[in-house]
Design a protein around this motif. Structure first.
Motif: not given
Length: 568
Positions: A162-177, A235-248
């Motif tokens: 999710h697009p977020s401000s850099l301040t929000v990014g400091t309390t979340h996970g941030v993706f380096v795409l 400026e903005y970053v992309y922060t995390d929320s939920l994630f999926y992992m495959d069966h393997k």
């Protein structure tokens, strides 16, 4: 920019209402294979919490509030380090769980569980076998194209961004795409992640090229959910929320867990799994313990083993440019989103009076009160910014601003000071039904702890030195004042809340101790059996609390039927 944010709000509201409608159609009905989840698993911190969750699930299924034909399971944490929490930052969710937090809409009232299932309604039919991991105290709203769906069909991990401000990014996970060539802005993009940063500093976000700059798109409708909308020049970053992992991948982690046996350290599914992923991942993070609640000796070793286990596993990212992430895991966030003129209220359709009897018209200013499944006499008053849930308030009750009132029954004249938190629990002690009401300030930090009795002056209760409060209540400073581990002394395990024989007496007594602190007037607690919040949760009588909520539900239902008959 205001027009763009308004358009985003409309898009999110329409997409959210469609999902809620689809979920509503499934409630109480058997679901076809592949159209809904095969298993819904909820983690519990201990056996008491496990029992509470199972009882609430049973009630929901009996009342046809959930889709049928699904396996609903509760898994209690094994002995040792915990993954489930006790909601210390939102204690009205402590007894019955954050996933069962009431939300101010729906008939019957939606809780976080139903909302999560509704928001993810499209996922199962576009997902290969695997596991989706989500938290109980956040809300993700998103809008994608009419014929588009979020797909979880790639090997490894797939996470929403999710697009977020850099301040929000400091309390979340941030993706380096990974770099991505595209000509136009899209609501939904599938990207590869180079590496994942867990609660990074703004300097780290810049250093690792996680920061996106304006002008990447032909137009931007992004908003930051918990923050003010992102400006075009920001400026903005992309922060995390939920994630999926495959069966393997899930099987690989399970085999690893079975091999090492009991875990004696705190492993974080976000920080310790996701930081190991992507081609840019390095082992350095395994030695960083700044975000760890409790540091154990074997933590670094286990983290490094997980890193080597997962290294080379891909991290796919679903970028949702028209999305917002909301967190309601603290008292301040909870009050803000439920009572202020927040975007969430509009996008999710939250109500000021939800399935309640209260004739007073809510204020029309930016802030209102919020009443959830409660019976309030027309003579009582609830100030703006306050939330009342599962409670009965009599004609001479006055609730101040920015209060949380949960599970209470107040019949006699009473004043709840502004910024107070009051929550009642039913208890089973030595075979007898008792009640205790926790009462403190909404901004009090229940997790803050000191190591020695001489340091308890550093704790604060309702903004007052805790030592001064003990003097007001005529309580002596001894080790017996605290339950549990005597090396961690906090408001959470301080024995200061009276156990009473009736619910209304319990609330009245705890309000007296609260008002005594506010007015600096003596109120002796010596004659009462005193409990800590920690002990309340040990003694909690889940069945009685559910019964109390059900009685309120039935009274409101009967009242509404009577009103409809009279109106016709």
């Amino acid at each position: 920019m205001a027009a763009a944010n308004a358009l985003l709000g409309v898009a999110l509201r329409e997409a959210t209402q469609r999902k809620l409608q689809r979920f509503s159609e499934l409630r109480g009905k058997p679901v076809a294979a592949g159209k809904f989840w095969d298993i819904v698993a909820i983690t519990a911190a201990d056996e008491k919490q496990e029992l509470a969750y199972k009882q609430q699930l049973s009630e929901k299924l009996k009342k046809k509030e959930l889709p049928l034909g699904v396996q609903y399971h509760v898994f209690v944490d094994p002995a040792g380090a915990k993954i489930g929490g006790y909601s210390q930052r939102l204690p009205n969710a402590s007894a019955l769980g954050k996933i069962f937090t009431a939300l101010p809409f729906g008939n019957p009232i939606y809780q976080m569980l139903e909302l999560k299932l509704a928001m993810y309604i499209d996922f199962p039919s576009h997902m290969k076998p695997g596991i989706l991991v989500t938290c109980a105290d956040d809300i993700e709203l998103y809008s994608v194209g009419e014929c588009e769906f979020i797909r979880f069909d790639k090997p490894g991990f797939t996470a929403l961004a999710h697009p977020s401000s850099l301040t929000v990014g400091t309390t979340h996970g941030v993706f380096v795409l990974e770099p991505f060539n595209y000509l136009e802005y899209k609501d939904l993009e599938y990207r590869c992640c180079h590496r994942f940063l867990h609660k990074p500093s703004i300097e780290q976000m810049h250093h690792f090229n996680a920061v996106c700059r304006p002008g990447n798109f032909s137009h931007q409708d992004m908003a930051g959910g918990d923050t003010t909308p992102l400006k075009l020049e920001s400026e903005y970053v992309y922060t995390d929320s939920l994630f999926y992992m495959d069966h393997k991948t899930a099987k690989k982690l399970l085999a690893f867990y079975e091999k090492i046996g009991t875990l004696n350290c705190e492993i974080d599914a976000y920080g310790d799994f996701l930081q190991a992923l992507g081609p840019g991942a390095t082992v350095e993070y395994t030695r960083n313990t700044s975000n760890v609640t409790k540091e154990e000796a074997e933590l670094t070793d286990i983290r490094q083993r997980i890193f080597h286990l997962l290294k080379g596993t891909s991290l796919n990212v679903v970028v949702l440019n028209k999305s917002k992430f909301y967190h309601i895991g603290t008292t301040e966030e909870y009050l803000f989103h439920f009572t202020s003129d927040s975007s969430l209220k509009s996008e999710l359709g939250l109500q000021s009076i939800a399935f309640s009897i209260f004739s007073t018209t809510p204020k029309c200013s930016g802030n209102t009160s919020c009443i959830i499944q409660s019976l309030l006499d027309s003579g009582c008053s609830v100030a703006t910014g306050s939330v009342v849930e599962y409670s009965r308030l009599g004609p001479n009750v006055s609730v101040g601003e920015n209060c949380i009132v949960s599970g209470c029954s107040v019949i006699t004249e009473a004043v709840l000071p502004a910024d107070s938190f009051v929550c009642s629990l039913s208890l089973k002690m030595n075979g007898y039904l008792k009640y205790s009401t926790m009462a403190f300030g909404v901004q009090d930090n229940l997790k803050r702890n000191v190591k020695t009795l001489s340091d308890i002056k550093l704790l604060q209760f309702f903004g007052v030195c805790f030592l001064s409060c003990l003097n007001i209540w005529n309580l002596k400073v001894t080790e017996e004042l605290f339950s549990g581990n005597k090396t961690c002394l906090s408001l959470w395990n301080a024995r200061i809340f009276p156990a009473c024989s009736s619910l209304s007496d319990s609330v009245t007594t705890s309000l007296k101790m609260l008002n005594a602190v506010q007015n600096k007037s003596a109120f002796s607690l010596n004659k009462y059996k005193l409990l800590s919040i920690e002990e309340m949760l040990i003694y909690k009588d889940v069945e009685d609390m559910i019964t109390y909520r059900e009685q309120i539900f039935l009274e409101i239902t009967l009242n509404r039927k009577q009103f409809d008959l009279e109106a016709s």
